[in-house]
Design an enzyme around this catalytic site. Sequence first.
Site, short mmCIF file in Angstrom:
data_model
loop_
_atom_site.label_atom_id
_atom_site.label_comp_id
_atom_site.label_asym_id
_atom_site.label_seq_id
_atom_site.Cartn_x
_atom_site.Cartn_y
_atom_site.Cartn_z
N LYS A 22 -21.81 -9.56 -33.74
CA LYS A 22 -23.23 -9.87 -33.96
C LYS A 22 -23.78 -10.68 -32.79
CE LYS A 22 -24.47 -13.55 -36.61
NZ LYS A 22 -25.37 -14.45 -35.87
N ASN A 23 -23.02 -11.70 -32.38
CA ASN A 23 -23.55 -12.61 -31.36
C ASN A 23 -23.57 -11.99 -29.97
OD1 ASN A 23 -23.98 -14.40 -33.37
ND2 ASN A 23 -22.33 -15.82 -32.81
N ARG A 94 -32.53 -17.78 -35.70
CA ARG A 94 -32.65 -18.65 -34.54
C ARG A 94 -32.51 -17.88 -33.22
NH1 ARG A 94 -32.24 -23.80 -32.20
NH2 ARG A 94 -30.96 -23.68 -30.36
N CYS A 118 -30.24 -20.55 -39.51
CA CYS A 118 -29.37 -21.27 -40.44
C CYS A 118 -29.72 -22.75 -40.49
CB CYS A 118 -27.92 -21.14 -39.99
SG CYS A 118 -27.26 -19.51 -40.21
N ARG A 123 -30.74 -28.19 -34.23
CA ARG A 123 -30.83 -27.02 -33.36
C ARG A 123 -32.09 -26.98 -32.50
NH1 ARG A 123 -28.02 -21.89 -36.29
NH2 ARG A 123 -27.19 -21.56 -34.24
N ASP A 307 -18.04 -21.63 -35.77
CA ASP A 307 -18.33 -20.56 -36.72
C ASP A 307 -17.14 -20.22 -37.63
OD1 ASP A 307 -20.91 -20.40 -35.87
OD2 ASP A 307 -20.71 -18.51 -34.77
N VAL A 329 -19.76 -29.47 -32.54
CA VAL A 329 -20.84 -28.64 -31.99
C VAL A 329 -22.17 -28.89 -32.71
CG1 VAL A 329 -21.58 -26.29 -31.42
CG2 VAL A 329 -19.17 -26.92 -31.22
N ARG A 399 -26.62 -11.22 -43.16
CA ARG A 399 -27.04 -11.44 -41.77
C ARG A 399 -25.85 -11.30 -40.82
NH1 ARG A 399 -29.40 -16.95 -40.79
NH2 ARG A 399 -29.36 -16.05 -38.72
C1 UD1 Z 1 -24.68 -19.56 -30.95
C2 UD1 Z 1 -24.22 -18.60 -32.02
C3 UD1 Z 1 -23.80 -19.36 -33.27
C4 UD1 Z 1 -22.75 -20.43 -32.92
C5 UD1 Z 1 -23.23 -21.30 -31.76
C6 UD1 Z 1 -22.16 -22.25 -31.27
C7 UD1 Z 1 -25.54 -16.64 -31.58
C8 UD1 Z 1 -26.62 -15.73 -32.03
N1 UD1 Z 1 -25.31 -17.71 -32.34
O1 UD1 Z 1 -25.81 -20.26 -31.47
O2 UD1 Z 1 -23.25 -18.44 -34.19
O3 UD1 Z 1 -22.54 -21.25 -34.04
O4 UD1 Z 1 -23.62 -20.47 -30.65
O5 UD1 Z 1 -21.01 -21.56 -30.88
O6 UD1 Z 1 -24.87 -16.38 -30.59
N2 UD1 Z 1 -28.56 -27.47 -28.58
C9 UD1 Z 1 -29.47 -28.40 -28.16
N3 UD1 Z 1 -30.52 -27.97 -27.39
C10 UD1 Z 1 -30.68 -26.65 -27.05
C11 UD1 Z 1 -29.73 -25.72 -27.49
C12 UD1 Z 1 -28.67 -26.15 -28.26
O7 UD1 Z 1 -29.35 -29.59 -28.43
O8 UD1 Z 1 -31.64 -26.32 -26.34
C13 UD1 Z 1 -27.43 -27.92 -29.44
C14 UD1 Z 1 -27.52 -27.33 -30.85
O9 UD1 Z 1 -28.36 -28.11 -31.66
C15 UD1 Z 1 -26.08 -27.35 -31.30
C16 UD1 Z 1 -25.31 -27.08 -29.99
O10 UD1 Z 1 -26.22 -27.39 -28.93
O11 UD1 Z 1 -25.75 -28.62 -31.79
C17 UD1 Z 1 -24.81 -25.65 -29.85
O12 UD1 Z 1 -25.90 -24.77 -29.87
P1 UD1 Z 1 -25.89 -23.38 -29.08
O13 UD1 Z 1 -24.63 -23.24 -28.30
O14 UD1 Z 1 -27.18 -23.26 -28.37
O15 UD1 Z 1 -25.86 -22.37 -30.28
P2 UD1 Z 1 -26.75 -21.11 -30.51
O16 UD1 Z 1 -26.93 -20.37 -29.23
O17 UD1 Z 1 -27.93 -21.45 -31.31
#
Ligand code: UD1
Length: 420
Positions: A22-23, A94, A118, A123, A307, A329, A399
């Site tokens: 999915k990701n 997201r 989620c 986030r 995850d 994370v 999802r």
């Molecule tokens: C992706 C995955 C999700 C997985 C996550 C971490 C997809 C579609 N989703 O989510 O399944 O759980 O990686 O492996 O690929 N953060 C900030 N600022 C930002 C961006 C992120 O503070 O601009 C923080 C988030 O709040 C979180 C951490 O960084 O605490 C990780 O987020 P991120 O790696 O961005 O996850 P996603 O890309 O949303």
Amino acid sequence: MDKIMIHGGSKLKGEVTISGSKNSALPILFATLLTDDPVVIKNVPSLDDVRTTLLFLNFMEKETVKRGNAIEVYSSDNRTYKHIAPYDLVKKMRASILVMGPLLARLKKADVSLPGGCAIGARPIDIHLEAFKKLGAEISVEGGYVKTFAKSGLRGTIINFRFPSVGATENVMLTAVLAEGETTIINAACEPEIEDLAVVLNKMGAKVTGAGTKNIVIEGVNKLHGFKHEIIPDRIEAATYIIAAAITKGEIILRKVIPQHLKSINDKLRKSGLYIKELDNTIYVKWVKNLYPQSIKTGVYPGFPTDVQAQWMALMCLVNGRSSIKENVFENRFLHVAELRRFGADISVGGRVVNIKGVKKFSGAPVMVSDIRAGAALVLAGLAACGTTTLSRIYHLDRGYEMFEKKLKELGADVRRFCD
Ligand code: UD1
């Protein structure tokens, strides 16, 4: 509303074929916005998040055709280019924020409603926006929309992430491929899905090197073209089935996996006493003896994936002894704790740490799913529990897990979906 009912106690046995990731599929589908050429993507899982992404592409006037597990994407000759991603689409997941990179790259502007998804933490998207700013975009927030505008175009630069965000790494890649000059991401995410996206972008004519390492270099090009690609297997789905075998004391073979992507999880499971044999794109798992407790800390790849944290918790709750989990994370990813307690789990939470005291058995209970992976953990708990478990709000599972009940049934689980 659909619900899932599980009569626990069956040992899972048999073979399961793992779906496409999915990701990986989501950013690659968004990458199709970078070209007007036809595109073919194989091994795309049939999931609600994929359907939401296809709706995005349709809204952007792309035609999408599904043939089995392949998705073909076409552009009409008279396509008008929209730069707005509306709330109705974005609120569903997201990952919608990934539309911003391709729109900004091609149209030099993108207005995207602030993302939903989620409920597993704050986030924020500050890392994405900071990077767009460095690439030359002006940013404002108006009426719930983040508006980006690169008046004088996008120029390559050095971007140093404060945290290796998966989404921000992908978004910068999706933007910088069409920027002028070279962009370097320092402290990039190294997840296999990033590498899969880089493979696709390079097939499109981009010049991306270093994906899968902490430093990614992207040399901008003027135009990108169509591609054919097969999505990598879903390592999180695979991990969920491996843990399902462990928690039900079963024996299963997983087909179409990349064992190397599951190393952090399989290493821990082996230490715990589970028998795991890896062969090319197959993994054989067999429960042979009572497992030992193992503590984990989640981390960015190649660390233990956040995850899989919820599913791991379900397993450790039934392992004799004490273990702990530190969630590094996300700051609020323990919504499944309260539901696991309904099965009889002995868990205490203090900030980002959970302490678990293994119990002898779970008894089935009505529970509510709060996010995709929490839902998977509750399914695993239900499979191991005595008696009946009913899960509500299972739309979260739809999802992220393709044909979940069907695959579990084929492994011998007593599980069915019904409409309440
Ligand atoms: C992706 C995955 C999700 C997985 C996550 C971490 C997809 C579609 N989703 O989510 O399944 O759980 O990686 O492996 O690929 N953060 C900030 N600022 C930002 C961006 C992120 O503070 O601009 C923080 C988030 O709040 C979180 C951490 O960084 O605490 C990780 O987020 P991120 O790696 O961005 O996850 P996603 O890309 O949303």
